[in-house]
Design an enzyme around this catalytic site. Structure first.
Site, PDB file in Angstrom:
ATOM      1  N   LYS A 199       0.766  -1.101   0.087  1.00 11.57           N
ATOM      2  CA  LYS A 199      -0.010  -0.140  -0.042  1.00 11.57           C
ATOM      3  C   LYS A 199       0.891   1.450   0.119  1.00 11.57           C
ATOM      4  O   LYS A 199       1.523   1.601   1.165  1.00 11.57           O
ATOM      5  CB  LYS A 199      -0.877   0.131   1.116  1.00 11.57           C
ATOM      6  CG  LYS A 199      -1.974   1.000   0.983  1.00 11.57           C
ATOM      7  CD  LYS A 199      -2.483   1.543   2.242  1.00 11.57           C
ATOM      8  CE  LYS A 199      -1.532   2.923   2.848  1.00 11.57           C
ATOM      9  NZ  LYS A 199      -1.609   4.001   2.238  1.00 11.57           N
ATOM     10  N   GLY A 252       6.996   4.915   8.570  1.00 14.75           N
ATOM     11  CA  GLY A 252       6.011   5.985   8.494  1.00 14.75           C
ATOM     12  C   GLY A 252       6.223   6.865  10.118  1.00 14.75           C
ATOM     13  O   GLY A 252       7.293   6.310  10.847  1.00 14.75           O
ATOM     14  N   SER A 253       5.259   7.026  10.510  1.00  9.68           N
ATOM     15  CA  SER A 253       5.346   7.855  11.876  1.00  9.68           C
ATOM     16  C   SER A 253       5.352   6.618  12.883  1.00  9.68           C
ATOM     17  O   SER A 253       4.499   5.588  12.753  1.00  9.68           O
ATOM     18  CB  SER A 253       4.009   8.696  12.002  1.00  9.68           C
ATOM     19  OG  SER A 253       2.786   8.084  11.987  1.00  9.68           O
ATOM     20  N   THR A 254       5.994   7.237  13.992  1.00  6.79           N
ATOM     21  CA  THR A 254       5.915   6.452  15.231  1.00  6.79           C
ATOM     22  C   THR A 254       4.572   6.265  15.589  1.00  6.79           C
ATOM     23  O   THR A 254       4.297   5.119  16.220  1.00  6.79           O
ATOM     24  CB  THR A 254       7.002   7.082  16.482  1.00  6.79           C
ATOM     25  OG1 THR A 254       8.328   6.920  15.591  1.00  6.79           O
ATOM     26  CG2 THR A 254       6.804   6.403  17.560  1.00  6.79           C
ATOM     27  N   GLU A 255       3.684   7.312  15.497  1.00  6.55           N
ATOM     28  CA  GLU A 255       2.396   7.114  16.288  1.00  6.55           C
ATOM     29  C   GLU A 255       1.637   6.182  15.454  1.00  6.55           C
ATOM     30  O   GLU A 255       1.112   5.239  16.139  1.00  6.55           O
ATOM     31  CB  GLU A 255       1.837   8.645  15.577  1.00  6.55           C
ATOM     32  CG  GLU A 255       0.229   8.387  16.248  1.00  6.55           C
ATOM     33  CD  GLU A 255      -0.246  10.176  15.612  1.00  6.55           C
ATOM     34  OE1 GLU A 255       0.621  10.702  14.762  1.00  6.55           O
ATOM     35  OE2 GLU A 255      -1.385  10.246  15.585  1.00  6.55           O
ATOM     36  N   GLY A 257       3.012   3.448  13.945  1.00  3.85           N
ATOM     37  CA  GLY A 257       3.768   2.115  13.956  1.00  3.85           C
ATOM     38  C   GLY A 257       2.990   1.702  15.388  1.00  3.85           C
ATOM     39  O   GLY A 257       3.068   0.468  15.389  1.00  3.85           O
ATOM     40  N   GLU A 275      10.005   0.869  10.578  1.00  2.00           N
ATOM     41  CA  GLU A 275      10.816   1.847  10.413  1.00  2.00           C
ATOM     42  C   GLU A 275      10.270   3.323  10.490  1.00  2.00           C
ATOM     43  O   GLU A 275       9.326   3.754   9.714  1.00  2.00           O
ATOM     44  CB  GLU A 275      11.327   1.694   8.816  1.00  2.00           C
ATOM     45  CG  GLU A 275      12.938   2.329   8.797  1.00  2.00           C
ATOM     46  CD  GLU A 275      12.667   3.661   8.127  1.00  2.00           C
ATOM     47  OE1 GLU A 275      12.746   4.712   8.876  1.00  2.00           O
ATOM     48  OE2 GLU A 275      12.783   3.820   6.621  1.00  2.00           O
ATOM     49  N   CYS A 309      13.507  10.221   7.489  1.00  2.00           N
ATOM     50  CA  CYS A 309      13.415  10.043   8.846  1.00  2.00           C
ATOM     51  C   CYS A 309      14.698   9.974   9.616  1.00  2.00           C
ATOM     52  O   CYS A 309      14.883  10.146  10.682  1.00  2.00           O
ATOM     53  CB  CYS A 309      13.281   8.489   8.841  1.00  2.00           C
ATOM     54  SG  CYS A 309      13.941   7.571   7.566  1.00  2.00           S
ATOM     55  N   GLU A 406      10.028  15.129  15.948  1.00  2.00           N
ATOM     56  CA  GLU A 406      10.624  14.916  14.876  1.00  2.00           C
ATOM     57  C   GLU A 406       9.588  16.024  13.856  1.00  2.00           C
ATOM     58  O   GLU A 406       8.383  16.251  14.062  1.00  2.00           O
ATOM     59  CB  GLU A 406       9.811  13.720  13.892  1.00  2.00           C
ATOM     60  CG  GLU A 406      10.478  13.628  12.604  1.00  2.00           C
ATOM     61  CD  GLU A 406      10.235  12.213  12.123  1.00  2.00           C
ATOM     62  OE1 GLU A 406       9.250  11.544  12.269  1.00  2.00           O
ATOM     63  OE2 GLU A 406      11.429  11.613  11.452  1.00  2.00           O
TER      64      GLU A 406
HETATM   65  P1  NAI Z   1       1.753   8.148   8.483  1.00  2.00           P
HETATM   66  O1  NAI Z   1       2.826   7.368   9.410  1.00  2.00           O
HETATM   67  O2  NAI Z   1       0.396   8.447   8.783  1.00  2.00           O
HETATM   68  O3  NAI Z   1       1.887   7.485   7.032  1.00  2.00           O
HETATM   69  C1  NAI Z   1       2.684   6.527   6.558  1.00  2.00           C
HETATM   70  C2  NAI Z   1       1.873   5.310   5.805  1.00  2.00           C
HETATM   71  O4  NAI Z   1       1.050   4.807   6.828  1.00  2.00           O
HETATM   72  C3  NAI Z   1       0.978   5.876   4.689  1.00  2.00           C
HETATM   73  O5  NAI Z   1       0.833   4.781   3.704  1.00  2.00           O
HETATM   74  C4  NAI Z   1      -0.361   5.805   5.097  1.00  2.00           C
HETATM   75  O6  NAI Z   1      -1.511   5.610   4.549  1.00  2.00           O
HETATM   76  C5  NAI Z   1      -0.352   4.683   6.388  1.00  2.00           C
HETATM   77  N1  NAI Z   1      -1.196   4.802   7.560  1.00  2.00           N
HETATM   78  C6  NAI Z   1      -1.683   6.063   8.095  1.00  2.00           C
HETATM   79  N2  NAI Z   1      -2.474   5.881   9.151  1.00  2.00           N
HETATM   80  C7  NAI Z   1      -2.457   4.233   9.082  1.00  2.00           C
HETATM   81  C8  NAI Z   1      -3.159   3.406   9.802  1.00  2.00           C
HETATM   82  N3  NAI Z   1      -3.943   3.857  11.083  1.00  2.00           N
HETATM   83  N4  NAI Z   1      -3.032   1.978   9.648  1.00  2.00           N
HETATM   84  C9  NAI Z   1      -2.230   1.483   8.992  1.00  2.00           C
HETATM   85  N5  NAI Z   1      -1.506   2.330   7.815  1.00  2.00           N
HETATM   86  C10 NAI Z   1      -1.653   3.931   8.257  1.00  2.00           C
HETATM   87  O7  NAI Z   1       2.651   9.710   8.313  1.00  2.00           O
HETATM   88  P2  NAI Z   1       2.199  10.978   7.747  1.00  2.00           P
HETATM   89  O8  NAI Z   1       0.701  11.131   8.473  1.00  2.00           O
HETATM   90  O9  NAI Z   1       2.053  11.045   6.287  1.00  2.00           O
HETATM   91  O10 NAI Z   1       3.125  11.898   8.339  1.00  2.00           O
HETATM   92  C11 NAI Z   1       3.175  12.488   9.755  1.00  2.00           C
HETATM   93  C12 NAI Z   1       4.292  12.403  10.113  1.00  2.00           C
HETATM   94  O11 NAI Z   1       5.136  10.896  10.222  1.00  2.00           O
HETATM   95  C13 NAI Z   1       5.795  13.152   9.423  1.00  2.00           C
HETATM   96  O12 NAI Z   1       5.542  14.547   9.884  1.00  2.00           O
HETATM   97  C14 NAI Z   1       6.867  12.578  10.011  1.00  2.00           C
HETATM   98  O13 NAI Z   1       7.128  13.094  11.154  1.00  2.00           O
HETATM   99  C15 NAI Z   1       6.596  11.187  10.045  1.00  2.00           C
HETATM  100  N6  NAI Z   1       6.901  10.401   8.876  1.00  2.00           N
HETATM  101  C16 NAI Z   1       8.143   9.458   8.843  1.00  2.00           C
HETATM  102  C17 NAI Z   1       8.411   8.705   7.909  1.00  2.00           C
HETATM  103  C18 NAI Z   1       9.574   7.896   7.982  1.00  2.00           C
HETATM  104  O14 NAI Z   1      10.398   7.876   6.822  1.00  2.00           O
HETATM  105  N7  NAI Z   1       9.990   7.284   8.890  1.00  2.00           N
HETATM  106  C19 NAI Z   1       7.745   8.925   6.492  1.00  2.00           C
HETATM  107  C20 NAI Z   1       6.398   9.762   6.644  1.00  2.00           C
HETATM  108  C21 NAI Z   1       6.385  10.375   7.623  1.00  2.00           C
END
Ligand code: NAI
Ligand code: MG
Length: 502
Positions: A199, A252-255, A257, A275, A309, A406
């Protein structure tokens, strides 16, 4: 700093791809979503809609998991010869390389990053990752193990291990390196014989879907790779909670995760790798080669607009060279050409979305309320697209949100330090542990510090050096497990112990 906004030019393959709504890839068929809903994808440099993409949700995820399960159980993939699997991965790399320009353009259009970066970094790293993993397909071995079995005196056994694919894998990726994150995820899963439901992020689904076309062209068996774009709360959550998915790999985000871990635990205790975020310390000592450390510190935070990240977002500089380093980084920020990614002059593009712009700007406002001072940057640029000034904040200290959290934008907090013996503790004072860097000529101190820093990657006299062979991942709340390298493959396989009485 100025924003340029000339029209973008993209080559024919990319234009054709954007011209019609994009469907999901399920069981090797481009499939419309059950809801028949499509969402808008925008160009973050202008806010204009550039494509319409299928909005996958639970029913579509169910269909994709069924296709992946059939492909896994029928054995068309896991029992294909390892050599043939490796060749298919290599073929994907070749096809991607042949169309590097087109993929780089789509990435720039969708994510905003400069085309020079998409071409030099994102696409070549993805190609290289597939090639690296292609080589592993034939090298995932078990071992023979001498056993003693104390309660079976005199009996003879032959014991060995099999390394088997973990099964159907759900992979959820972010928007900061859309194609590269797809490669990091698909490469080790496919090399080890897993089947996949991927996804992509809702902000940037285009390059992963385009990669789906290459997967079909390469001749992957039906259902081995399924790609379902959609939103996190619906498609992503359904994948993480699916009872027939054996592993979920998330970036993605720790939240989020933490939500993935919860969903895995409450459904079927599927394996989880994560990650997540970071707040990485970048430490410059008084004896460092400042001609390298200053541009290095700027690159550490401004590369990919800080949307990394592992961004070097906490800059610690020895007090004796603090002003010199900070002025140098600020000067670099002032000179940076910020503009839409298709402008060849552009060194930094827009943030990926309006949400991300709002988030970064609110950190900047909060920082200034808490007493941080921007010596350069500190605000949005213009009102079209999501551009933010490269920013250096001083007068910062732990406890401020801009230091502790972050930001995921081009914002570095700079802090002087006095005692080299205490810097490891200061650097480690964070919930994260993804990366860290040290700039010094004292090799003994650099190696000692590398051991003390609680981070998955430590760079010495460099920053942002990545290679398909090097494991990448986090200590503490930066994640579970590793991407790339041999380490990633271990996490897509199970070890089975087989014991025979002779
Ligand atoms: P996010 O963690 O919400 O999104 C990343 C992925 O997770 C996307 O594919 C999203 O559709 C999916 N996702 C979102 N909610 C989900 C859920 N409840 N269950 C399963 N999958 C879900 O990140 P977002 O909202 O785009 O960015 C927020 C913050 O996260 C950023 O400001 C940054 O601090 C951090 N982040 C860290 C990344 C990294 O490379 N470690 C990459 C993107 C964001
Ligand atoms: Mg989110």
């Amino acid at each position: 700093m100025s924003v340029t906004a000339e029209k973008f030019q993209i080559s024919e393959g990319g234009a054709r791809f954007l011209a019609s709504p994009r469907n999901m890839l399920i069981g090797n068929e481009w499939t419309a979503p059950a809801s028949n809903r499509y969402f808008d994808v925008e160009n973050p440099a202008s806010g204009e809609v550039i494509a319409h993409v299928a909005e996958g949700a639970k029913e579509d995820i169910d269909g994709a998991v069924r296709a992946a399960r059939r492909a896994f159980e029928s054995g068309s993939w896991p029992r294909m010869s390892a050599s043939e699997r490796g060749r298919l991965l290599w073929k994907l790399a070749d096809l991607l390389e042949d169309r590097a320009q087109e993929f780089a353009e789509l990435e720039t259009l969708d994510n905003g990053k400069p085309l020079t970066v998409s071409k030099a970094v994102d696409v070549p790293l993805a190609v290289d990752l597939f090639r690296y993993m292609a080589g592993w397909a034939t090298k995932l071995e078990g071992s023979t193990i001498p056993v003693s079995v104390p309660y079976a005196q005199g009996a003879e056994f032959l014991a060995y291990t099999l390394r088997e694919p973990v099964g159907v894998v759900g992979q959820i990726i972010p928007w900061n390196f859309p194609l590269l994150m797809a490669a990091w995820k698909l490469g080790p899963a496919l090399a080890s014989g897993c089947t996949v439901v991927l996804k992509p992020a809702e902000q940037t689904p285009l390059s992963a879907l385009h990669l789906g076309e290459l997967i079909l062209q390469a001749g992957y068996p039906e259902g081995v790779v399924n790609i379902v774009p959609g939103f996190g709360e619906t498609a992503g959550a359904a994948l993480a909670a699916h009872p027939d998915v054996d592993k979920v790999a998330f970036t993605g985000s720790t939240e989020v995760g933490k939500l993935i871990v919860k969903a895995a635990g409450e459904s079927n205790l599927k394996k989880v790798t994560l990650e997540l975020g970071g707040k990485s310390p970048n430490i410059v000592f008084a004896d460092a080669d400042l001609k390298a450390a200053v541009p290095g510190a700027a690159n550490a935070i401004f590369f990919n607009h800080g949307q990394c990240c592992c961004a070097g977002s906490r800059l610690y500089v020895h007090r004796s060279v603090f002003d010199q380093v900070i002025d140098g980084v600020a000067e670099r920020a002032k000179q940076m050409s910020v503009g839409q990614g298709f402008d060849p002059q552009s060194e930094m593009g827009p943030l990926v979305s309006h949400d991300q712009l709002t988030c970064v700007c609110s950190y900047l406002e909060q920082g200034s309320r808490e007493g941080a001072r921007a010596i350069v940057g500190g605000k949005r640029i213009g009102d079209r697209g999501y551009f933010v000034e490269p920013t250096v904040l001083v007068d910062t200290q732990p406890g401020m949100k801009v230091v502790d959290e972050e930001i995921f934008g081009p914002v570095v907090t700079a802090m002087p330090f006095d005692d080299p013996d205490e810097i490891a503790a200061v650097a480690n004072d964070t919930i994260y542990g993804l990366a860290a860097a040290v700039w010094t000529k004292d090799i003994s101190m650099a190696h000692k510090l590398a051991r003390r820093l609680k981070a998955g990657s430590v760079w010495i006299n460099c920053y942002n050096v990545f290679d398909a062979a090097l494991p990448f991942g986090g200590y503490k709340q930066s994640g579970w497990g590793r991407e790339m390298g041999r380490a990633a493959l271990d996490l897509y396989t199970e070890i089975k112990a087989v014991t025979i009485q002779l």
